[in-house]
Design an enzyme around this catalytic site. Structure first.
Site, short mmCIF file in Angstrom:
data_model
loop_
_atom_site.label_atom_id
_atom_site.label_comp_id
_atom_site.label_asym_id
_atom_site.label_seq_id
_atom_site.Cartn_x
_atom_site.Cartn_y
_atom_site.Cartn_z
N LYS A 1 53.35 41.35 41.10
CA LYS A 1 53.86 41.36 39.72
C LYS A 1 55.13 42.20 39.56
O LYS A 1 56.19 41.76 40.01
CB LYS A 1 52.73 41.75 38.77
N ASP B 1 43.98 48.35 44.38
CA ASP B 1 44.71 47.12 44.07
C ASP B 1 45.55 47.40 42.83
O ASP B 1 45.05 47.38 41.71
CB ASP B 1 43.73 45.97 43.85
N TYR C 1 39.50 41.84 39.58
CA TYR C 1 40.03 40.62 40.21
C TYR C 1 41.02 41.04 41.28
O TYR C 1 41.85 41.92 41.06
CB TYR C 1 40.73 39.75 39.17
C1 LIG Z 1 47.39 39.16 39.67
C2 LIG Z 1 46.50 39.97 40.54
C3 LIG Z 1 46.23 39.62 41.87
C4 LIG Z 1 46.69 38.32 42.46
O1 LIG Z 1 48.07 38.24 42.50
P1 LIG Z 1 48.76 36.79 42.61
O2 LIG Z 1 50.20 37.10 42.74
O3 LIG Z 1 48.38 36.07 41.36
O4 LIG Z 1 48.19 36.15 43.82
C5 LIG Z 1 45.49 40.49 42.64
N1 LIG Z 1 45.04 41.65 42.15
C6 LIG Z 1 45.27 42.02 40.88
C7 LIG Z 1 44.78 43.34 40.39
C8 LIG Z 1 45.99 41.19 40.03
O5 LIG Z 1 46.19 41.55 38.76
#
Ligand SMILES: *Cc1c(COP(=O)(O)O)cnc(C)c1O
Length: 447
Positions: free
Chosen positions: A273, A245, A150
């Site tokens: 995060k 990511d 994701y």
């Molecule tokens: C949470 C997440 C996102 C999106 O981040 P948001 O702050 O929710 O927009 C993108 N990539 C990864 C791997 C994530 O865990």
């Protein structure tokens, strides 16, 4: 551990009824709505340390951690103090400020291959901007992503594998034009041959390969180092950029994220995060050469009114300083090993196969799988059915995991060995309680 929770959740129910009128599904982000476990979320009032408290005053031992950011635990006093002081100096400047510069320096010092960073306000925004930069820097359009990863909700990454020629993407959300999805290629995780084949066919058109090096949004699908190495080599060979990511793994596995863990250097990395310490922060970074393609120096436009917000930067900076000063990552690894010990004893007795997957302070139980899956396709199809029972059983006894079989759990510095004992004892209890109607039988007797 007397459980004094009021299971009627009267106040929560009243609040959530109101929420359903004014917020679609009652929430601001879908998984919070408990649709993955057939239930109704508790409306939270406050949180501190390893505990959340709902509107009825019920307390929960929490392993959601606001879905990843809260590596110090909820409302850490040093963090709340720093945020209070920053707020008093001003809530937003729209100009460079000290915490922003210091946090950028911290990322550059910590993360392999990063010299410069641009701050944004969410993980989605970080990924969206990094992909635009990769396209701008390479002059190519195609993006390769993996099913089971994701990357936020940007249009061309809300894409699933199409039927037939599996690499062609099709939208996984209404509202995403087919033509956007067509610029995304989808491959399974853990399959080097599939990546090689795609590069052979379209290598000169691929701008970037994006992956969660520690895929943690569809279960925890730990990859073989060899697979990640293959991605690095193929990208280098074909002039494509490798984007890690690290929105979950960045500053959670360690200061150098998964890149440091696997000894690999991506061309770009995205953060979110933990880097915001619970405030809305995202970031992406890379070498000075690649980052110089961004406006105002280069032709790739990217901007944000609240980007680099001084209060949010202070929360991130305070979190990372604290982690470094107190060797937080070492403490979390130790806690994680204790979790392995305690949970594995319980899971071994489970009436259905299950395996605990953990890396650092991220953990997940693959219900229905005797061995940890490495791809989305190999997760047991009954995982959700098993997990619903576990989830509600734990919650009724005051232990809160994420409301979906595919979401991971997080440890924080606020968790103690006692908290982990409580998780494992409660889970043992739930499994004993005729879990799923599967009789645990004599061979699984436990006291
Ligand atoms: C949470 C997440 C996102 C999106 O981040 P948001 O702050 O929710 O927009 C993108 N990539 C990864 C791997 C994530 O865990």
């Amino acid at each position: 551990m007397a459980v004094t929770n009021n299971l009627e959740n009267k106040q929560s129910k009243l609040w959530f009824k109101r929420a359903l009128k004014s917020l679609p599904g009652g929430v601001s982000s879908p998984v919070r709505a408990f649709h993955g476990v057939d239930g109704m979320p508790h409306v939270l009032y406050s949180a501190s340390g390893s505990e959340t408290i709902d509107e009825d005053g019920n307390r929960y031992l929490d392993f959601v951690g606001s879905w990843g950011p809260l590596i110090l635990g909820h409302a850490h006093p040093i963090l709340t103090q720093a945020v209070r002081e920053a707020t008093q100096r001003g809530t937003s400047f729209g100009a460079p400020s000290r915490p922003e510069i210091e946090l950028a320096e911290m990322v550059a010092e910590s993360y392999p291959g990063i010299e410069q960073v641009r701050f944004v306000s969410s993980g989605t925004e970080a990924v969206m901007s990094a992909v635009r930069l990769a396209r701008g820097a390479t002059g190519r359009d195609l993006i390769v992503k993996f099913s089971g990863c994701y990357h936020g909700h940007v249009d061309y990454l809300l894409v699933a594998a199409g039927s037939g020629l599996a690499t062609f993407g099709k939208p996984s959300s209404d509202g995403v034009p087919k033509t956007f999805a067509e610029l995304t290629r989808i491959l399974p995780l853990d399959d080097s041959d599939a990546v090689s084949a795609l590069f052979q066919k379209e290598g000169s058109k691929i701008a970037a390969v994006i992956i969660e090096p520690v895929p943690a949004n569809n279960g925890l699908l730990l990859q073989c180092p060899k697979f990640l190495n293959t991605l690095r080599n193929l990208c280098t060979k074909h002039g494509a950029l490798l984007i890690f990511d690290e929105v979950i793994s960045g500053f959670r596995l360690g200061p150098g994220g998964a890149a440091e863990h696997y000894g690999l250097k991506p061309d770009l990395a995205t953060f979110g995060k933990v880097i915001g310490g619970g405030m809305p922060v995202g970031a992406f970074g890379g070498s000075q050469e690649i980052m110089s393609n961004l406006a105002p120096q280069g032709g790739v436009y990217q901007a944000g009114t609240l980007s680099g917000n001084p209060v949010a930067m202070t929360a991130g900076l305070t979190t990372l300083h604290y982690m470094k000063k107190h060797k937080g990552w070492g403490m979390l690894e130790e806690l994680g090993q204790y979790l392995d010990n305690q949970l594995n004893k319980v899971i071994e007795q489970s009436p259905v196969p299950a395996s605990l997957v953990r890396i650092g302070s991220i953990f997940w139980i693959a219900w229905g799988s005797g061995i940890p899956p490495r791809s989305a396709e190999t997760i047991n199809e009954n995982a959700t059915n098993y997990y619903k029972k576990v989830f509600h059983g734990l919650l009724e006894q005051g232990v809160s995991l994420a409301p979906s079989a595919y979401e991971v759990g997080f440890l924080s510095l606020a968790h103690t060995h006692k908290d982990i004992d409580r998780l494992s004892n409660t889970l043992a209890n739930v499994l004993d309680n005729n879990f799923l109607g599967v009789n645990s039988g004599d061979g699984h007797a436990r006291n």
